[in-house]
Design a protein around this motif. Structure first.
Motif, mmCIF file in Angstrom:
data_model
loop_
_atom_site.group_PDB
_atom_site.id
_atom_site.type_symbol
_atom_site.label_atom_id
_atom_site.label_comp_id
_atom_site.label_asym_id
_atom_site.label_seq_id
_atom_site.Cartn_x
_atom_site.Cartn_y
_atom_site.Cartn_z
ATOM 1 N N THR B 240 0.755 -1.099 -0.031
ATOM 2 C CA THR B 240 -0.043 -0.067 0.000
ATOM 3 C C THR B 240 0.846 1.146 -0.102
ATOM 4 N N LEU B 241 1.925 1.125 0.873
ATOM 5 C CA LEU B 241 2.764 2.585 0.974
ATOM 6 C C LEU B 241 3.468 2.949 -0.437
ATOM 7 N N PHE B 242 3.640 1.818 -1.199
ATOM 8 C CA PHE B 242 4.482 1.889 -2.449
ATOM 9 C C PHE B 242 3.625 2.370 -3.788
ATOM 10 N N ASP B 243 2.054 1.817 -3.518
ATOM 11 C CA ASP B 243 1.391 1.887 -4.473
ATOM 12 C C ASP B 243 0.590 3.260 -4.228
ATOM 13 N N ASP B 244 0.459 3.403 -3.023
ATOM 14 C CA ASP B 244 -0.405 4.724 -2.875
ATOM 15 C C ASP B 244 -0.022 5.499 -1.777
ATOM 16 N N PRO B 245 1.207 6.212 -1.711
ATOM 17 C CA PRO B 245 1.636 6.938 -0.575
ATOM 18 C C PRO B 245 0.616 8.148 -0.629
ATOM 19 N N LYS B 246 0.504 8.551 0.822
ATOM 20 C CA LYS B 246 -0.434 9.649 0.863
ATOM 21 C C LYS B 246 0.162 10.740 1.309
ATOM 22 N N HIS B 247 0.993 10.662 2.439
ATOM 23 C CA HIS B 247 1.692 11.930 2.800
ATOM 24 C C HIS B 247 2.696 12.430 2.042
ATOM 25 N N PRO B 248 2.475 13.816 1.710
ATOM 26 C CA PRO B 248 3.808 14.562 0.782
ATOM 27 C C PRO B 248 4.895 14.182 1.118
ATOM 28 N N TYR B 249 5.369 13.958 2.430
ATOM 29 C CA TYR B 249 6.839 13.500 2.640
ATOM 30 C C TYR B 249 6.918 12.282 2.128
ATOM 31 N N THR B 250 6.275 11.072 2.493
ATOM 32 C CA THR B 250 6.291 9.847 1.898
ATOM 33 C C THR B 250 6.500 10.168 0.297
ATOM 34 N N GLN B 251 5.716 10.556 -0.348
ATOM 35 C CA GLN B 251 5.648 10.920 -1.885
ATOM 36 C C GLN B 251 6.969 11.512 -2.413
ATOM 37 N N GLY B 252 7.401 12.703 -1.506
ATOM 38 C CA GLY B 252 8.646 13.085 -1.948
ATOM 39 C C GLY B 252 9.736 12.242 -1.809
ATOM 40 N N LEU B 253 9.828 11.561 -0.778
ATOM 41 C CA LEU B 253 10.894 10.738 -0.347
ATOM 42 C C LEU B 253 10.886 9.546 -1.540
ATOM 43 N N LEU B 254 10.002 8.984 -2.067
ATOM 44 C CA LEU B 254 9.843 8.024 -2.978
ATOM 45 C C LEU B 254 10.000 8.654 -4.579
ATOM 46 N N GLY B 255 9.716 9.997 -4.600
ATOM 47 C CA GLY B 255 10.000 10.590 -6.036
ATOM 48 C C GLY B 255 11.541 10.899 -5.742
ATOM 49 N N SER B 256 12.113 11.024 -4.864
ATOM 50 C CA SER B 256 13.638 11.673 -4.878
ATOM 51 C C SER B 256 14.635 10.526 -5.123
ATOM 52 N N ILE B 257 14.117 9.170 -5.186
ATOM 53 C CA ILE B 257 14.792 8.026 -5.392
ATOM 54 C C ILE B 257 15.026 7.798 -6.924
ATOM 55 N N PRO B 258 16.222 7.680 -7.376
ATOM 56 C CA PRO B 258 16.386 7.553 -8.767
ATOM 57 C C PRO B 258 16.077 6.153 -9.124
ATOM 58 N N SER B 259 15.226 5.744 -10.045
ATOM 59 C CA SER B 259 14.758 4.532 -10.362
ATOM 60 C C SER B 259 15.849 3.736 -11.133
ATOM 61 N N ILE B 260 15.930 2.473 -11.116
ATOM 62 C CA ILE B 260 16.778 1.856 -11.909
ATOM 63 C C ILE B 260 15.720 0.937 -13.096
ATOM 64 N N GLU B 261 14.389 1.371 -12.922
ATOM 65 C CA GLU B 261 13.434 0.730 -13.962
ATOM 66 C C GLU B 261 13.459 1.820 -15.034
ATOM 67 N N GLU B 262 13.156 2.803 -14.925
ATOM 68 C CA GLU B 262 13.015 3.820 -15.854
ATOM 69 C C GLU B 262 13.945 5.349 -15.725
ATOM 70 N N LYS B 263 14.145 5.818 -16.852
ATOM 71 C CA LYS B 263 15.130 6.837 -16.393
ATOM 72 C C LYS B 263 14.214 8.184 -16.614
#
Lengths: 330, 326
Positions: B240-263
């Motif tokens: 749930t956390l990775f599919d649907d993060p709700k808190h703007p901090y969690t969203q920011g944290l996930l968005g700031s990690i460079p992905s190895i899946e897509e560039k």
């Protein structure tokens, strides 16, 4: 070949071991080239020689053998004075911004010092440039009179970047520039480095153990293991179709931020061997699930194994078999 | 009944001029055999939370409020001696730097054995047998010989295996692992995380995994608690956390990690820096860096509310309008 900025040929670095005749084989005959405006990623685990490579390329340490050619000039053939001049075109950003800034110098002094040493510009001009540099890296003019301890880790790394840019370099070695930073701050610094590259046409050698950061930043990536490049390709190809068994293991070990993708790993058994007593033949064979007799006897050369039109160098005797097979269980 | 129930935990550090609220009202539960991740950046209070559970917080820090119910007892009411008996036997902890957690002048066999001897009266031969068994369980080959070696003769990954062996020596029901793989290379990290999961499956011990690495969380945990500046901002089952993060901090944290899946060209960095723990913003603690900040966020500290099955968020974006006017 006019757009070749850095050309490294047969680079070797051995460090003596105190109180013995042994040597640490930090870098063993590496060839690399970096085009102008490109980012070459250098990735590997501890002890693979990636940091030593960065130091050698800038000639902060002397190689045991081999040559480093920057802008057509062989650094080894230059006099001290000439080398000092060339150094202003190449700079380095270190991992730890808490250790790389002099705590007793203000930001202004930190930024003006390299200009005083390398650039012939008047004091007033230098002072004006401090403001420009601060703006470039996302800091404010009022920060110039402050000292490093007044800044967070991310801001300090910005100062270190501004210091590197002070002498208008063409080439930056980035040695784990974000490894000491929190993720949310790491993203800011990676974005900043990318914007600076676009604005100033910089060339980067990006050294990191963090595969996702390397992928994000690099056009091409060289994977190092025990002092040698084992695979080199453009970053899309490397991530889509890694060929060397070490690269494949490395990639399947990265924790992916998707819990639905908990994958079967190519499990590596054991630890990285000591760089003092390198294994015979292929250095990776002691941990390689595919290793055979031949790997013990014969060191594989780094050969072009491309599938498409882009270069893809791999050092493995059994590339073809491995690519099409699952790892045998140890 | 959950194995561990933490309620309103506050751990503060009392400086000369100011009080640092390192942990400021944290509540969560942990079940038998579950792996719960506590994720956060520096200053989030994740490590102080784990030290508070072990009652290992040192002067000038102190647990000032809350309760920690573990196997039915409130740890905060236990005497020192009762607590000492619990540590190692029922709950144990492993740390980030396996090298510095061991005594360099004692053999590893002695040190693992010590964990057994300090809690149980057993014959030396029996200690030796169990030590060897533990070393084999955590995947150390040639246990019989390596028993007599010293910590410097082991690699970082092997040392972390030894620490885990020591932690599990008396089959505790809770293992707290504070950044257990942060100091290790990525291929070794994978080995240790696999080991932790295997051990959870075989021993049914619960694991509290403290980490800053969202990738480690995604690969290892069943449930996650996200901390920011001493408080929980979001809690959810891992998918749930990775599919649907709700808190703007969690969203920011996930968005700031460079992905190895897509560039992607630009990472979604969170603006600004983490404030010091003694300068927590009023209202919502994330308000000064939040891209979705509203007026109410500067004055009212949002409570942790349910937004879905096992999914709690502390954010005004998800509270009812009536509440917002109060």
């Amino acid at each position: 070949m006019s757009d070749l900025l850095l050309d490294v040929r047969g680079l070797v670095k051995e460090f003596p071991v105190e109180g013995s005749k042994d040597v640490v084989h930090a870098v063993s005959s590496v060839d690399l080239s970096v085009q102008r405006g490109e980012t070459l990623g250098l990735v590997g685990e501890s002890g693979c020689g990636k940091t030593t490579m960065g130091r050698l390329v800038l000639r902060l340490i002397d190689p045991t053998a081999g040559s480093v050619i920057i802008n057509g000039q062989d650094l080894g053939s230059l006099s001290r004075e000439k080398l000092r001049k060339v150094r202003s075109t190449m700079q380095i950003i270190f991992q730890n911004p808490f250790a790389s800034l002099n705590p007793r110098m203000s930001v202004e002094e930190i930024l003006m010092r390299p200009m005083r040493i390398h650039l012939r510009i008047a004091g007033a001009e230098r002072s004006k440039r401090v403001d420009e540099l601060l703006e470039k890296v996302g800091l404010r003019p009022e920060h110039r009179s402050r000292y490093p301890h007044e800044f967070s880790g991310g801001q300090r790394q910005r100062i270190a970047i501004a210091r590197a840019l002070a002498v208008e370099p063409a080439f930056l070695v980035l040695d784990e520039p974000t490894s000491a930073l929190d993720v949310s701050v790491q993203a800011q610094i990676l974005n900043l480095l990318r914007r600076l590259q676009q604005d100033l046409g910089l060339t980067y050698l990006f050294i990191s153990h963090d595969l996702s950061a390397v992928r994000h930043m690099s056009d091409r990536i060289a994977v190092m293991y025990l002092g040698k490049v084992v695979e080199l390709a453009d970053s899309e190809t490397l991530f889509a179709a890694p060929k060397h068994p070490y690269t494949r293991a490395l990639m399947s070990s990265i924790p992916v931020t998707n819990p639905r993708l908990r994958r079967e790993r190519v499990r590596l058994t054991g630890d990285i061997p000591s760089p003092i007593n390198l294994p015979s033949g292929c250095a990776f064979r002691t941990r390689c699930p595919w290793a055979e007799q031949r790997c013990t006897r014969e060191e594989p050369a780094l050969l072009d194994e491309r599938d498409a039109d882009r270069e893809h160098l791999v050092a493995c005797h059994f590339v073809d078999q491995i690519v099409s097979s699952e790892a045998p269980t140890p | 009944m959950p194995l561990l129930e933490v309620e309103g935990l506050k751990t503060h550090f009392f400086g000369k001029r100011s009080v640092t609220k390192a942990v400021d009202g944290v509540s969560f539960t942990l079940d038998h055999g579950e792996i719960l991740g506590i994720v956060g950046e520096s200053g989030s209070g994740k490590s102080v939370t784990s030290l508070s559970l072990m009652r290992l917080v040192d002067h000038p820090g102190r647990v000032v409020a809350g309760s920690i119910r573990f196997e039915g007892r409130d740890l905060l009411t236990l005497s020192r001696e009762e607590m000492r008996k619990l540590r190692g036997r029922r709950m144990s902890m492993i740390f980030q730097e396996p090298g510095t957690s061991m005594n360099p002048v004692l053999t590893v066999g002695f040190q693992i054995g010590e964990a057994i001897r300090s809690h149980e009266r057993v014959e030396p031969a029996e200690v030796r047998r169990r030590t060897m068994e533990l070393m084999e369980m955590v995947g150390i080959p040639d246990a019989k010989q390596r028993l007599n070696q010293y910590p410097h003769q082991f690699s970082g990954g092997m040392l972390q295996r030894l620490m885990i062996a020591m932690g599990l020596a008396l089959s505790p029901s809770l293992l707290i692992a504070d950044e257990p793989v942060t100091a290790l290379d990525v291929t070794i990290q994978a080995q240790i995380l696999d080991l932790l999961k295997d051990l959870r499956d075989t021993t049914n011990a619960a694991v509290l995994l403290i980490t800053h690495d969202m990738g480690v969380v995604a690969e290892t945990c069943d449930r996650v608690v996200v901390m920011y500046l001493g408080a929980i901002v979001e809690e959810a089952p891992v998918e749930t956390l990775f599919d649907d993060p709700k808190h703007p901090y969690t969203q920011g944290l996930l968005g700031s990690i460079p992905s190895i899946e897509e560039k992607v060209e630009w990472l979604q960095a969170i603006p600004g820096t983490i404030p010091n723990a003694n300068e927590i913003p009023t209202g919502c603690r994330f308000s000064n860096r939040c891209p979705k900040v509203m007026d109410v966020c500067h004055t009212v500290d949002p409570a942790l509310e349910f937004v879905g099955e096992g999914h709690r968020v502390a954010c005004h974006l998800y509270t009812e309008t009536e509440d917002r006017d109060v």
